[in-house]
Design an enzyme around this catalytic site. Structure first.
Site, PDB file in Angstrom:
ATOM      1  N   LEU A  75       0.835  -1.205   0.000  1.00  0.00           N
ATOM      2  CA  LEU A  75       0.000   0.000   0.000  1.00  0.00           C
ATOM      3  C   LEU A  75       0.873   1.260   0.000  1.00  0.00           C
ATOM      4  CD1 LEU A  75      -2.706  -1.007   2.646  1.00  0.00           C
ATOM      5  CD2 LEU A  75      -2.934  -0.982   0.172  1.00  0.00           C
ATOM      6  N   SER A  76       2.194   1.069   0.104  1.00  0.00           N
ATOM      7  CA  SER A  76       3.081   2.237   0.227  1.00  0.00           C
ATOM      8  C   SER A  76       3.003   3.192  -0.970  1.00  0.00           C
ATOM      9  CB  SER A  76       4.521   1.782   0.469  1.00  0.00           C
ATOM     10  OG  SER A  76       4.586   1.160   1.727  1.00  0.00           O
TER      11      SER A  76
ATOM     12  N   LYS B 162      14.604  -6.752   4.702  1.00  0.00           N
ATOM     13  CA  LYS B 162      14.865  -5.772   5.765  1.00  0.00           C
ATOM     14  C   LYS B 162      16.177  -6.062   6.501  1.00  0.00           C
ATOM     15  CE  LYS B 162      10.146  -4.374   6.772  1.00  0.00           C
ATOM     16  NZ  LYS B 162       9.147  -4.095   7.796  1.00  0.00           N
TER      17      LYS B 162
ATOM     18  N   ASN C  51       7.644 -17.432  21.262  1.00  0.00           N
ATOM     19  CA  ASN C  51       7.754 -17.839  19.846  1.00  0.00           C
ATOM     20  C   ASN C  51       7.843 -19.350  19.706  1.00  0.00           C
ATOM     21  OD1 ASN C  51       7.863 -16.981  17.104  1.00  0.00           O
ATOM     22  ND2 ASN C  51      10.003 -17.643  17.018  1.00  0.00           N
TER      23      ASN C  51
ATOM     24  N   GLY D   4      -2.621  -2.886  12.739  1.00  0.00           N
ATOM     25  CA  GLY D   4      -1.393  -2.230  12.283  1.00  0.00           C
ATOM     26  C   GLY D   4      -1.534  -1.243  11.136  1.00  0.00           C
TER      27      GLY D   4
HETATM   28  P1  NAP Z   1       8.439 -12.975   9.884  1.00  0.00           P
HETATM   29  O1  NAP Z   1       9.777 -12.391  10.096  1.00  0.00           O
HETATM   30  O2  NAP Z   1       8.231 -13.975   8.803  1.00  0.00           O
HETATM   31  O3  NAP Z   1       7.982 -13.652  11.295  1.00  0.00           O
HETATM   32  C1  NAP Z   1       6.807 -14.396  11.397  1.00  0.00           C
HETATM   33  C2  NAP Z   1       6.631 -14.926  12.824  1.00  0.00           C
HETATM   34  O4  NAP Z   1       5.398 -15.647  12.870  1.00  0.00           O
HETATM   35  C3  NAP Z   1       7.724 -15.886  13.297  1.00  0.00           C
HETATM   36  O5  NAP Z   1       8.013 -15.612  14.636  1.00  0.00           O
HETATM   37  C4  NAP Z   1       7.058 -17.264  13.151  1.00  0.00           C
HETATM   38  O6  NAP Z   1       7.504 -18.222  14.094  1.00  0.00           O
HETATM   39  C5  NAP Z   1       5.618 -16.935  13.494  1.00  0.00           C
HETATM   40  N1  NAP Z   1       4.683 -17.924  12.909  1.00  0.00           N
HETATM   41  C6  NAP Z   1       4.286 -18.004  11.614  1.00  0.00           C
HETATM   42  N2  NAP Z   1       3.418 -19.037  11.465  1.00  0.00           N
HETATM   43  C7  NAP Z   1       3.289 -19.621  12.696  1.00  0.00           C
HETATM   44  C8  NAP Z   1       2.532 -20.710  13.187  1.00  0.00           C
HETATM   45  N3  NAP Z   1       1.730 -21.423  12.399  1.00  0.00           N
HETATM   46  N4  NAP Z   1       2.609 -21.007  14.510  1.00  0.00           N
HETATM   47  C9  NAP Z   1       3.391 -20.294  15.332  1.00  0.00           C
HETATM   48  N5  NAP Z   1       4.151 -19.219  14.917  1.00  0.00           N
HETATM   49  C10 NAP Z   1       4.085 -18.889  13.617  1.00  0.00           C
HETATM   50  O7  NAP Z   1       7.338 -11.841   9.626  1.00  0.00           O
HETATM   51  P2  NAP Z   1       7.376 -10.287  10.051  1.00  0.00           P
HETATM   52  O8  NAP Z   1       8.102  -9.519   9.020  1.00  0.00           O
HETATM   53  O9  NAP Z   1       7.769 -10.184  11.473  1.00  0.00           O
HETATM   54  O10 NAP Z   1       5.818  -9.908   9.867  1.00  0.00           O
HETATM   55  C11 NAP Z   1       4.845 -10.537  10.669  1.00  0.00           C
HETATM   56  C12 NAP Z   1       3.460  -9.935  10.408  1.00  0.00           C
HETATM   57  O11 NAP Z   1       3.440  -8.553  10.717  1.00  0.00           O
HETATM   58  C13 NAP Z   1       3.030 -10.057   8.949  1.00  0.00           C
HETATM   59  O12 NAP Z   1       1.707 -10.454   8.944  1.00  0.00           O
HETATM   60  C14 NAP Z   1       3.179  -8.651   8.403  1.00  0.00           C
HETATM   61  O13 NAP Z   1       2.208  -8.403   7.391  1.00  0.00           O
HETATM   62  C15 NAP Z   1       2.892  -7.805   9.642  1.00  0.00           C
HETATM   63  N6  NAP Z   1       3.577  -6.491   9.598  1.00  0.00           N
HETATM   64  C16 NAP Z   1       2.829  -5.356   9.720  1.00  0.00           C
HETATM   65  C17 NAP Z   1       3.457  -4.121   9.719  1.00  0.00           C
HETATM   66  C18 NAP Z   1       2.629  -2.860   9.841  1.00  0.00           C
HETATM   67  O14 NAP Z   1       3.116  -1.772   9.528  1.00  0.00           O
HETATM   68  N7  NAP Z   1       1.418  -2.964  10.312  1.00  0.00           N
HETATM   69  C19 NAP Z   1       4.853  -4.018   9.634  1.00  0.00           C
HETATM   70  C20 NAP Z   1       5.598  -5.197   9.535  1.00  0.00           C
HETATM   71  C21 NAP Z   1       4.938  -6.428   9.522  1.00  0.00           C
HETATM   72  P3  NAP Z   1       8.883 -19.047  13.836  1.00  0.00           P
HETATM   73  O15 NAP Z   1       9.974 -18.088  14.213  1.00  0.00           O
HETATM   74  O16 NAP Z   1       8.772 -20.202  14.735  1.00  0.00           O
HETATM   75  O17 NAP Z   1       8.902 -19.417  12.388  1.00  0.00           O
END
Ligand code: NAP
Length: 291
Positions: free
Chosen positions: A28-29, A77, A162, A254
């Site tokens: 959306l940026s 990132k 986690n 968010g």
């Molecule tokens: P990421 O680095 O891929 O991390 C995802 C996390 O989710 C990891 O800790 C992973 O655990 C956990 N996870 C995923 N599936 C799981 C499951 N089935 N059971 C348990 N844990 C699970 O992602 P990220 O960049 O941090 O982003 C995460 C979310 O935040 C996304 O949905 C993104 O769209 C949102 N976000 C929003 C904003 C905003 O501005 N609002 C900004 C950034 C991100 P493991 O470590 O065990 O794999």
């Protein structure tokens, strides 16, 4: 509500800004950044540049020749740090950048995610992290920014839960601040029970719920009735937030964090502190998806 189509004029003098990531279909940026470029009548434009992982390592260092500044999103990132000439202290601690600007030919990286998150809680939801017990679910890139924000804002305690325990522990060892109680836990019901009861703010940073039908492992059964529940996912109301609402807890998502981190990026590039409401309206009114 009437649509406000941003008017962008591009000529040979236009400065180039954008976002790199892979994939970028849903970003959306460009909507909000081009909206603000047009609002302030700047000689610039902002475009998405999808870079596949095999091309990224050959291109990253040369992005200085294509952009005046750019955002970095998933999955670059963390990796982008290796190609920068300079990064700010926060980005170093968080281990990730989401904003890059070019100064005298150097690529300089910073992180506005943590500020966007902290501002959104405080200004949009009136929730201060100071002296609060914070529970962060997930230990990915966004969890690192939220953890840093909570420490920066002098939370009382910050717990990371986690599935992959080592990743949570790594955040504690990389980022923890003196005087703030921090530790990592797993996600078994037993481990989460005590923390869910003690937490004032519970933040979902996992990607669970991106798929609308997906249920979260977290149970709200023992959550304190005054707790505030926040989900970084903004594309729709997740089951995590639905469950919190069923328990009559205050909640947030968010979307405004996204706008606020973008506003900080805009300020780095153009030296203008943008009108947040206006920026938000470009997403709200022009987005085809229901938010
Ligand atoms: P990421 O680095 O891929 O991390 C995802 C996390 O989710 C990891 O800790 C992973 O655990 C956990 N996870 C995923 N599936 C799981 C499951 N089935 N059971 C348990 N844990 C699970 O992602 P990220 O960049 O941090 O982003 C995460 C979310 O935040 C996304 O949905 C993104 O769209 C949102 N976000 C929003 C904003 C905003 O501005 N609002 C900004 C950034 C991100 P493991 O470590 O065990 O794999």
């Amino acid at each position: 509500m009437q649509k406000q189509n941003p008017k962008i004029y591009i000529d040979g003098n236009s400065k180039r800004y954008g976002i790199i990531g892979y994939p970028l279909k849903h970003t959306l940026s460009p909507l909000m950044q081009n909206g603000m470029i047009s609002y302030y009548k700047l000689p610039a434009f902002y475009f998405p540049l999808e870079i596949s992982p095999d091309v990224f390592c050959k291109t990253a260092k040369n992005l200085r020749y294509f952009f005046e500044g750019f955002n970095v999103t998933v999955p670059y990132k963390e990796a982008m740090i290796n190609y920068l000439d300079e990064i700010c202290i926060a980005s170093k601690k968080i281990g990730a950048v989401n904003t890059v600007y070019i100064k005298n030919g150097d690529l300089i990286g910073t992180n506005t995610d943590w500020k966007g998150f902290a501002d959104s809680l405080l200004l949009d939801y009136k929730v201060s992290l100071k002296d609060k017990n914070i529970l962060i679910l997930g230990a990915g890139g966004s969890a690192r920014a939220c953890f840093y924000a909570a420490c920066q804002q002098n939370a009382k305690s910050v717990i990371i839960a986690n599935r992959t325990f080592d990743k949570a522990e790594k955040i504690i060892s990389d980022i923890s601040f003196k005087g703030i109680k921090t530790y990592a836990i797993g996600i078994s019901a037993n481990e989460l029970r005590k923390e869910s009861h003690n937490s004032d703010v519970i933040i979902n940073t996992t990607s669970i719920g991106l798929n609308k039908k997906e249920n979260h492992y977290f149970s709200f059964k023992e959550v304190n009735s005054k707790a505030f529940v926040y989900d970084l996912i903004y594309s729709h109301e997740t089951n995590f937030i639905k469950e919190a609402k069923k328990r009559k807890l205050n909640t947030g998502n968010g979307l405004k964090m996204l706008v606020r981190q973008g506003a900080y990026s805009f300020e780095y590039w153009f030296n203008i502190n943008p009108d947040i409401k206006k920026m938000f309206s470009f997403i709200k009114n022009n987005n085809q998806r229901k938010l």
